[in-house]
Motif scaffolding. Structure first.
Motif, PDB file in Angstrom:
ATOM      1  N   ARG A   1      -5.619  -4.280 -10.529  1.00  0.00           N
ATOM      2  CA  ARG A   1      -5.714  -5.395  -9.740  1.00  0.00           C
ATOM      3  C   ARG A   1      -4.259  -6.160  -9.711  1.00  0.00           C
ATOM      4  NH1 ARG A   1     -11.248  -7.897 -12.009  1.00  0.00           N
ATOM      5  NH2 ARG A   1     -12.650  -6.109 -11.892  1.00  0.00           N
ATOM      6  N   THR A   2      -4.078  -6.583  -8.364  1.00  0.00           N
ATOM      7  CA  THR A   2      -2.784  -7.636  -8.066  1.00  0.00           C
ATOM      8  C   THR A   2      -3.425  -8.627  -7.286  1.00  0.00           C
ATOM      9  OG1 THR A   2      -2.154  -6.642  -6.188  1.00  0.00           O
ATOM     10  CG2 THR A   2      -1.465  -5.386  -7.979  1.00  0.00           C
TER      11      THR A   2
ATOM     12  N   LYS B   1       5.791   5.047  -0.352  1.00  0.00           N
ATOM     13  CA  LYS B   1       5.654   3.801  -0.762  1.00  0.00           C
ATOM     14  C   LYS B   1       5.024   2.655   0.177  1.00  0.00           C
ATOM     15  CE  LYS B   1      10.287   2.049   0.246  1.00  0.00           C
ATOM     16  NZ  LYS B   1      11.613   1.596  -0.074  1.00  0.00           N
ATOM     17  N   VAL B   2       4.601   1.792  -0.105  1.00  0.00           N
ATOM     18  CA  VAL B   2       4.074   0.746   0.764  1.00  0.00           C
ATOM     19  C   VAL B   2       4.258  -0.582  -0.008  1.00  0.00           C
ATOM     20  CG1 VAL B   2       1.684   0.856  -0.168  1.00  0.00           C
ATOM     21  CG2 VAL B   2       2.057   0.076   2.405  1.00  0.00           C
ATOM     22  N   ARG B   3       4.670  -1.796   1.068  1.00  0.00           N
ATOM     23  CA  ARG B   3       4.593  -2.977   0.459  1.00  0.00           C
ATOM     24  C   ARG B   3       3.600  -3.830   1.136  1.00  0.00           C
ATOM     25  NH1 ARG B   3      10.509  -5.928   0.328  1.00  0.00           N
ATOM     26  NH2 ARG B   3      10.721  -4.118  -1.342  1.00  0.00           N
ATOM     27  N   ILE B   4       2.896  -4.433   0.395  1.00  0.00           N
ATOM     28  CA  ILE B   4       1.916  -5.382   0.972  1.00  0.00           C
ATOM     29  C   ILE B   4       2.133  -6.857   0.796  1.00  0.00           C
ATOM     30  CG2 ILE B   4      -0.784  -6.138   0.728  1.00  0.00           C
ATOM     31  CD1 ILE B   4       0.685  -3.084  -1.110  1.00  0.00           C
TER      32      ILE B   4
ATOM     33  N   THR C   1       3.469  -7.175  -2.933  1.00  0.00           N
ATOM     34  CA  THR C   1       3.492  -5.854  -3.981  1.00  0.00           C
ATOM     35  C   THR C   1       4.078  -4.806  -3.584  1.00  0.00           C
ATOM     36  OG1 THR C   1       1.292  -6.913  -5.161  1.00  0.00           O
ATOM     37  CG2 THR C   1       1.538  -4.606  -5.106  1.00  0.00           C
ATOM     38  N   GLU C   2       4.451  -4.159  -4.196  1.00  0.00           N
ATOM     39  CA  GLU C   2       5.023  -2.717  -3.884  1.00  0.00           C
ATOM     40  C   GLU C   2       4.525  -1.468  -4.567  1.00  0.00           C
ATOM     41  OE1 GLU C   2       9.358  -1.541  -2.129  1.00  0.00           O
ATOM     42  OE2 GLU C   2       9.188  -1.170  -4.467  1.00  0.00           O
TER      43      GLU C   2
END
Length: 371
Positions: A236-237, A284-287, A258-259
């Protein structure tokens, strides 16, 4: 439950894995994360398990209740208020995201007001929690270490050493130069970077049920393949949940985003707003904190190596870094469990912890916050 359905007091809503719901209550909006269970009430909701985000735009408070706590969220001076509430295993965590949230605990008449950016944690007493007997709460051990690193366990602040056992609900905190390598009981490997905080919520090797919470900072996970029906390993983040099945990955949590970077295997990231994205190896994905995805995009070998290096632990601490740092952490208001008659069974004392990285922790009561 179909979109547009009318809710009535007493309705029980249970969300499965991957399911989310947005519930409108007058001028208040409730966003329910996957695997959340709640009961509709006339003046709010009762949270049985899971995670909610409440956005209140009206002056009348919207209430979220639990077995031993109550939270009121209301707009202030026309400005909306937003709060996130997590509840599970007789622990509630309330964060004021915008505006404020008033937190109350059973047995006390006054509320503590959380303002934007503050978090309160409430624990039931040991008697109320009634943990199951013969449950193995050992999660693994520290196998490599670069100090300073500490474990917050209940009201204790333990300076970590190699071979230190890690238990459920331990909060691992690394200093500016600290790093830790954790070997979980099932053989999975975790790397904790510097200036990071990782909460071990659950690690059940028999059922293959694991849940971590990366509050801030960086971690790497090399997770064994899950084979049992219903098995899960999730991290979880503040922006959502990363779920995986047998993979190698890196997570970075900052105040703004969050990455997620996947080295091997496949991961699914689900935001608090219920949006999901699948990230394959080499991507990769950045949120963002608003739940907006940037990517997935391809990673470069250099990016992957840097991410791995930042959680790697050398055999010995860097020169001049063998001593424990004594700098203070940011003061955080926390509602902690009290024992004895004064506690009335539920944690209510509000403390501000200096959390100095020393063998004997320092904890002082906040004059303005003590109840």
């Amino acid at each position: 439950m179909a979109a547009g359905a009318t809710l009535f007091p007493g309705d029980i809503i249970r969300l499965g894995e991957g399911s989310t719901a947005a519930l409108q209550f007058g001028k208040s909006l409730v966003l329910a994360a996957p695997e959340t269970e709640l009961v509709v009430q006339s003046d709010g909701v009762s949270l049985r398990d899971g995670r909610l985000q409440v956005r209140a735009t009206g002056a009348a408070p919207f209430g979220i209740s639990g077995p031993f706590f109550h939270v009121d969220v209301a707009a202030s001076g026309g400005t909306p208020s937003t709060a996130e509430i997590r509840f599970g295993k007789m622990r509630a965590q309330i964060t004021a995201v915008a505006g404020f949230a008033d937190v109350m605990s059973d047995g006390y008449d006054s509320a503590y007001r959380l303002r934007a950016g503050e978090t309160a944690t409430l624990d039931a007493s040991p008697e109320a929690a009634s943990p199951a007997q013969n449950v193995n709460r050992d999660a693994g051990e520290i196998t490599r270490l670069t100090p300073p690193v500490q474990i917050d366990r209940d009201l204790q602040h333990l300076v970590v050493a190699v071979t230190q056992r890690v238990l459920w609900d331990d909060d691992l905190r690394s200093g500016p130069t600290g790093r830790a390598h954790i070997t979980l009981s099932d053989g999975s490997q975790l790397g904790l970077g510097s200036d990071s905080s990782l909460l071990i919520l659950q690690h059940d090797t028999q059922a293959q049920q694991s849940s971590l919470d990366l509050v801030t900072g960086r971690m790497r996970g090399q997770i064994i393949k899950l084979t049992k029906p219903g098995a899960k390993f999730e991290v979880r983040t503040p922006m959502g949940v990363a779920g995986l099945v047998g993979t190698d990955f890196s997570l970075l949590v900052t105040p703004d985003y969050t990455e997620l970077m996947v080295f091997d295997g496949v991961m699914r990231f689900t935001t608090l707003q219920g949006k999901s994205i699948v990230v394959n190896a080499g991507m990769k994905v950045r949120i963002s904190k608003e739940g907006v995805f940037d990517g997935p995009t391809m990673t470069t070998p250099q990016e992957e190596q840097i991410a791995k290096d930042l959680t790697d632990v050398t055999d010995a601490p860097p020169a001049g870094q063998g001593a424990i740092a004594t700098g203070k952490r940011h003061l955080v208001p926390i509602i902690v469990a009290l024992s004895g008659a004064a506690a009335a069974g539920v944690g209510v004392g509000v403390y501000e912890l200096t959390r100095r990285m020393v063998p004997t922790p320092t904890c002082r009561r906040s004059p303005r916050a003590a109840r």
